[in-house]
Every structure is written in C-alpha cells, then in structure tokens.
Scaffold this active site. Structure first.
Site, PDB file in Angstrom:
ATOM      1  N   LYS A 196     -11.471  54.462  29.820  1.00  0.00           N
ATOM      2  CA  LYS A 196     -12.879  54.706  29.494  1.00  0.00           C
ATOM      3  C   LYS A 196     -13.083  55.953  28.635  1.00  0.00           C
ATOM      4  O   LYS A 196     -14.028  56.024  27.851  1.00  0.00           O
ATOM      5  CB  LYS A 196     -13.707  54.833  30.778  1.00  0.00           C
ATOM      6  CG  LYS A 196     -13.775  53.565  31.623  1.00  0.00           C
ATOM      7  CD  LYS A 196     -14.688  52.517  31.002  1.00  0.00           C
ATOM      8  CE  LYS A 196     -14.890  51.316  31.921  1.00  0.00           C
ATOM      9  NZ  LYS A 196     -15.571  50.202  31.231  1.00  0.00           N
TER      10      LYS A 196
ATOM     11  N   GLU B 105     -24.585  53.421  32.147  1.00  0.00           N
ATOM     12  CA  GLU B 105     -24.601  52.612  33.358  1.00  0.00           C
ATOM     13  C   GLU B 105     -23.234  52.744  34.002  1.00  0.00           C
ATOM     14  O   GLU B 105     -22.251  53.046  33.331  1.00  0.00           O
ATOM     15  CB  GLU B 105     -24.860  51.151  33.006  1.00  0.00           C
ATOM     16  CG  GLU B 105     -23.632  50.357  32.524  1.00  0.00           C
ATOM     17  CD  GLU B 105     -23.077  50.816  31.180  1.00  0.00           C
ATOM     18  OE1 GLU B 105     -23.814  51.479  30.426  1.00  0.00           O
ATOM     19  OE2 GLU B 105     -21.904  50.518  30.877  1.00  0.00           O
TER      20      GLU B 105
ATOM     21  N   SER C 128      -5.050  49.674  32.876  1.00  0.00           N
ATOM     22  CA  SER C 128      -6.240  50.315  32.318  1.00  0.00           C
ATOM     23  C   SER C 128      -6.729  51.507  33.121  1.00  0.00           C
ATOM     24  O   SER C 128      -7.443  52.354  32.592  1.00  0.00           O
ATOM     25  CB  SER C 128      -7.360  49.285  32.196  1.00  0.00           C
ATOM     26  OG  SER C 128      -7.584  48.662  33.446  1.00  0.00           O
TER      27      SER C 128
END
Lengths: 456, 266
Positions: free
Chosen positions: A125, A147, A425
């Site tokens: 991210k 969000e 990830s």
C-alpha cells in the site's frame, strides 16, 4: 541450483538476460496478435470497463487529478522523488525470496515470493500513498482522506500524511473500527482522525461512499487517496502506475536469480492494486501465465464470498464499470471474506478487461484454503503472510498441482523446472488475532473474549 | 448527441405552466417505497394536492453517494422493507393515475443498467413517468441513455455543480431535456441553515450556457429558502425536509410542509 545472489542496492540490476520464457505459444498468444502491447493502458476505458460514473460535482477534481498525474509522470523531478522515497523511506526494492521449503508442496515447481511485506507499513500500500500524496501536494491540497477496511490502507495514508505534513481523515466501517481497534490506534498515533461509518452496511464499500461524500464537500483543499486500482478515471491507471514498481522489480529479479522469466505470476485480488502492479510487467510476456485469486469466502456456492469476477456481472460502483456483486435489481451485494483487504464487492476495471480477453485467469480461493496456505508459509518459511496474500499462496499451489496433473505447464515446460512468482503483498502481524482464532490457539477465556468482540 | 427539441417534455411543460403563472416551479422529492409502497404513493399524491408542480421519485439504492444521512436512512429502510425496483413502476403508475402533476425519477445508474436501459425506460414511459434525473451519470457516459430517452420520449435531467467548467456547462445543457438540475453547493443532500451563496452563480452560468430551465436542489428546506432561490431559478427542489416530514408525520405531514413551502412562491 540457482543461488540467491545478494540484493543489489539500487536500480543497477542486469538487463541483458535473454527472455528465455518467451515461447510465444502460451495461452496469451492469440489475443496478443495484432496488438502492440497490453502495458501502460491509460484509461479511461479498459475495453468496456472503467470510465467515470460519478457525480458532476467531482468531475472537475478528477480532471485536475488526471492533468496533474499526466504531467507528473512525465516529469523527471517527480519520478526521481518517487524513486528516492521508495528507496530511502519505504525500503525498496523489496526482496524476491525463493521459498524452498514451501515449494516442496508445489509438485516440484520453484516458488519465489515478492516481499512487499517488508515495505514500510507492512504492505504494498505504501507505493500508492506516497505517489498520491506527492500529487496532492502538487495540486496544493492540504488534506488527505481515505477509506480503509481492516486498516492497512488507512495506516499507509496516515503515514504519508504525517511524512508530508498533511491533515488526514480515514473513513472506516463502524464494525471494523471495533474489530481493528489496534489499527485505529495506529492511525491516531500517526496523527490521523478515524471516522467510524455508521450508515449503510458499515463495511468497506460504505467507507468509500462516505469518503466520496466528504470529497464532494471539501474538494477544494482535499485529495481523496483511494486505496485500490478501482474507482473513476484516472484512479485505476494512476494507482497501477504507482504499483508497477512491484512487477518491474520482480521481473528483473527473477531473471537475475533464475536466468529467465517465470512460468506464472500469482496475486490476490480485492480491488486488485497489488495484483495489477505485479501483473503489469508481465502482460506482454506470452509465456508467462498470470493468475488472480479472489476471495472465495465460505465457498462460492454459499453466497458468502467476494469473488466479483468469478460470479459478478458488469455494473457500475464507485465511479467505474466493472464486474460487480449485485442482485437482480442492481443493488450491491455485501461481500464476505476472512480477509478484510479482499472484502470488496467489485474489482478494478483493468482486471475485468484482462479477464474478458483471457490474459489473466481469475479463480476463487476459499477462507479455508487460504488459511491452510497461511499456516504452511509460517511453518515452512518463517514468514507470517497477510491473509490476503495467503490467497495467492494457496492459488500458486493449485496452479503447480494442476500442472503436475496435466504433466506440463501451460507453455509445455516440465513442472520440475517451472518457476512461479507469488506477490506476498503484506505481512500478517495484523492478522494474528484472526489466525489464532481460526486455528483455535487461544485459551478458552481469551477465545471467548475475542468471540464476544466479534459480535459486538 | 442531438437534442430533438420537438419532443414534448412533461417536466418542461410543468415548469412553463408555473412560469406563465409568474412564479418558479416547486419540485418535491420522495423515495419510492418509503416507509412502504402504499405510503410513498400517498405522500407523493399529497405533494401534488398541496401545490407541488413536479414530483421527483427516488429509487432506493444500496450506495447513494450523493445523499446525506436522512435520505440514506430512508432508502435503507425502503430496501430493508423489501422494496424492489419493479415496484417503482407501480408507484409511478399509481401516482400518475391520481394526478396530472408530472413525475420524474431520480436514480443512481446501476439499477437502470442492471434492468437494461431500454427496458427500464420503456416501463417508466408506460407507467406515465416523465424522465430521469441521474446523479451519477454524466453526459460523457450517457450515449445509450441519449438514444433510449429519445426513443421513449423521456426527459434526461443531468446535474451541474459549482465546480462545473464553462465547457461542461455547455455540454450538459445541450445534453439535457426538460430542465437542468443545478446543485446549489459542493456537498450531498441534506437540510442546511442557509442557501449556499454558490447557487445563484451556478444558475446564472447555466442560463448563460443556454439552458431554458434551471432548477436548484440541495440544502433547500423551508419557504424562505424557496423564495430566495425563486428569484433567480426556474424551479426549486426540496428533498430531505420532505423525507424528514414523512418519517415524522406520514403523508399528511408531507402535504402540510409542501403547502408551506409553496407559500415561498406566492
């Protein structure tokens, strides 16, 4: 047989290896005929998907963002700043680790893990939030909104806001703020304000709705830092751009470590940002099979899943036309997954396109399959993966075992010589409570407390 | 994207009738199926009987990003009570059977896409509906809707906002039929204490871009707001205040509030 070489420090990795994996006969060859490239698709449309199904009030902001992004990506100063922060702040390039003991369960195929879990804040991210926060600064915006589901993107956004001295507000479903109290505290420690969303179904999609409402009202000084490669143009192409570094690094690393391209790359799919970042580098390599693994939840026959591509139908949500879990009336159906990061009822539009043309295979992986792979990686490699990433791990074992059953890979290579890259990830620290409950590791009192916490 | 002006617009006719009477039009919004289907029909008829010129019926939708808490809660209730999109057409037919006041539908786009744009439009036209207000469909994405709305003679009411560029105002005005919906402020639906100072400029700019009828919505909740906007706009749209009245006092309260709002125009 191939030693893992020490990590090169920067970008000076070898670029001269022959592309041994390019057979030109793989399942991708057909659609590649007559097409120069699937890479760097700019939007707003990816085939019939994408676009801007958004209120007029936000179109000007989307135009401004698009213009700013297009200028920035062509500006060497901007890309140098991204590279500098990726290297000196996020810890890139992330490693590519061969998982030798995990691979023993993969019918002889060699599995390599792209270690996005080692990035600052613990997942891929950070790539996107750094990029978008820099764009926000270029636009003169002083406030970031985001969000979050379980909190990973919220934490990353709060991190970028702190780094750049911006105000940050994170919208999170009220239910999630209770279940992820520690992540709420992390965001608050980083200076962000967390707003519990009490309306609608109180899930990630409602957090996005609420962020959009905030954006409409505050768009003059606020940037909406959307966390995935979905939403209205330019978000899908822009978020992909900031994550392309994942696949670009992995492609060089695998050639360096094995002398060739992989036979398959695998990633998990919620909105699909880590996946598109990984896939992009390999889209034009016909010999590389590409797999996206959606959250199958309790099983796709149960109705409790998040397999938008597998079972959804095209529709519009949050600004994009894409595969969508919806009922006969076009109402969004709530998704379910043990992994909050995959618990989204739609998917980025580029994935829908890649599914339709057959370049990427999308398949569901159930909670149970993902948790088995989660435990396997913990015990064979000493790596606790995010439950999201465990879906990709489980999927990679399926791919390898399917190859074994048919004798060869899709491109006709011996499974024993096959190479698979899995995008790891994120790290699983955030998932310890969920996993402990799943595997019944908590003592009775604690388990009861945890269960009570879930039900509140 | 040609706009055949020859096609009769029911919503334009309603606004023009008010104009001939020397005033702006009053437009009232209520969601279909809230609190249930029969009450939503009664409430809409109460609007018509108390001086509303044009009725706007909303389609309850799971992800209403342009709506504030009052309308969100109402549509969540309607859906929880089992509202189905096919009932929309029953609601429209029941209202148009009882009043000559035209009815337009406000809907987010996915329910229309899911049914099929042509099928949705055909059933709306059959039920006597006048057209669609589309809060998350901009003209850029509306190619199919242009064709279908022409085929079924329905109005297409797009939104303009304080953030709309001059170029987009022109494009949206050209794309619209019936009237143009001017969002009074940068925000979502919901009552506000005062009318946004941005409203007048949006209306003036939209008129300047060629719009014959511009109606203002968002944050309009009492007769003095109505009177203020009526000085420069062709119509005034009230939603949240009416939905709140329906929640508190049922269809009778809706009628009472509509009559009171109407005093702002007389």
């Amino acid at each position: 047989m191939t030693e893992q070489p020490p990590r090169p420090d920067g970008a000076e990795t070898a670029t001269t290896d022959p592309e041994a994996g390019d057979s030109g006969t793989g399942p991708a060859a057909a659609f590649l005929e007559g097409r120069d490239s699937l890479r760097s698709a700019t939007g707003p449309y990816f085939g019939a998907y994408g676009g801007r199904w958004m209120p007029e009030s936000l179109i000007a902001a989307l135009d401004e963002l698009e213009t700013t992004f297009e200028k920035a990506r062509a500006d060497p100063e901007f890309t140098a700043e991204i590279n500098r922060l990726n290297r000196s702040y996020s810890g890139r390039p992330s490693l590519l680790t061969e998982a030798e003991r995990f691979s023993e369960h993969a019918a002889g195929a060699r599995i390599f893990l792209k270690r996005e879990d080692l990035n600052h804040t613990g997942s891929h991210k950070i790539n996107n939030v750094i990029g978008q926060a820099l764009l926000a600064r270029r636009m003169g915006k002083t406030r970031l909104i985001a969000e979050t589901g379980a909190g990973q993107h919220g934490v990353a956004s709060a991190t970028a806001a702190a780094l750049m001295g911006m105000e940050c507000v994170v919208y999170m479903g009220a239910e999630d703020t209770r279940r992820q109290a520690l992540n709420v505290a992390r965001m608050e420690l980083l200076g962000a304000k967390v707003v519990p969303v009490e309306h609608g179904s109180q899930t990630l999609k409602d957090a996005i709705n609420e962020a959009l409402r905030d954006w409409v009202a505050n768009v003059d000084h606020t940037h909406y830092l959307l966390g995935t490669a979905a939403g209205a143009h330019p978000f899908p192409a822009m978020v992909r751009f900031f994550h392309e570094v994942i696949g670009d690094e992995a492609r060089e690393q695998i050639r360096e470590q094995t002398g060739r391209l992989p036979d398959a790359v695998c990633a998990c799919i919620g909105g699909g940002s880590n996946a598109i970042g990984m896939f992009h580098a390999f889209l034009d390599d016909p010999g590389v099979e590409i797999y996206g693994f959606e959250a199958g939840g309790d099983g796709i026959d149960t109705g409790r899943h998040a397999a938008s591509i597998t079972l959804g139908r095209p529709g519009v949500l949050h600004g994009a036309r894409s595969y969508l879990m919806q009922d006969e009336d076009g109402q969004t159906i709530e998704s379910h997954s043990i992994s909050a990061g995959l618990d989204y009822p739609s998917v980025g539009p580029e994935h829908s396109y890649l599914a339709d043309i057959g370049r990427v295979q999308y398949e569901p992986v159930t909670d149970a399959e993902a948790m088995d792979a989660f435990r396997l990686l913990c015990r064979t490699e000493g790596i606790i993966p995010a439950i999201e990433s465990a879906h990709a791990l489980a999927g990679s074992l399926k791919v390898a075992n399917r190859w074994a059953a048919q004798g060869v890979t899709g491109a006709g290579r011996d499974v024993e010589a096959a190479v698979i890259i899995v995008n790891l990830s994120g790290r699983g620290d955030k998932d310890v409570a969920t996993a402990a409950q799943w595997f019944d590791l908590l003592d009775k009192d604690t388990a009861e407390q945890a269960a009570a916490g879930e039900e509140q | 994207m040609s706009v055949p002006v020859s096609q009769a617009s029911k919503s334009a006719a309603a606004i023009d009738r008010a104009r001939q009477a020397g005033r702006a039009a009053l437009i009232g919004y209520l969601p279909a199926g809230y609190p249930d289907v029969p009450a939503s029909i009664e409430a809409a008829v109460a609007l018509a009987e108390n001086g509303v010129d044009l009725i706007e019926i909303g389609v309850p939708y799971s992800d209403p990003v342009m709506d504030g808490p009052v309308i969100q809660d109402a549509t969540v209730t309607a859906l929880a009570n089992g509202f189905r999109v096919s009932q929309l057409f029953d609601v429209i037919a029941s209202i148009t059977a009882r009043t000559d006041v035209p009815v337009v539908v406000m809907t987010y786009w996915n329910p229309v896409l899911r049914m099929g744009v042509d099928e949705f439009a055909r059933r709306l036209a059959e039920a006597g509906g006048a057209g669609l207000i589309t809060p998350d469909l901009v003209p850029d994405e509306a190619a199919e809707w242009f064709e279908v709305s022409d085929r079924h003679g329905l109005d297409r009411i797009f939104l303009v906002a304080p953030s709309s560029s001059t170029e987009r105002l022109h494009r949206t005005v050209e794309a619209s039929r019936g009237f143009v919906y001017a969002v009074s402020l940068m925000g979502v639906t919901g009552a506000r204490n005062a009318v946004s100072s941005a409203a007048r400029k949006v209306v003036d700019d939209t008129h300047a871009a060629g719009a014959a009828r511009v109606c203002v919505g968002l944050g309009v909740s009492n007769a003095s707001h109505v009177a203020e906007i009526a000085e420069y706009a062709d119509g005034v749209i009230v939603g949240t205040a009416l939905v709140a009245a329906l929640a508190e006092g049922g269809p009778d309260a809706v009628g009472t509030l509509a009559a009171e709002l109407r005093t702002g125009l007389d």
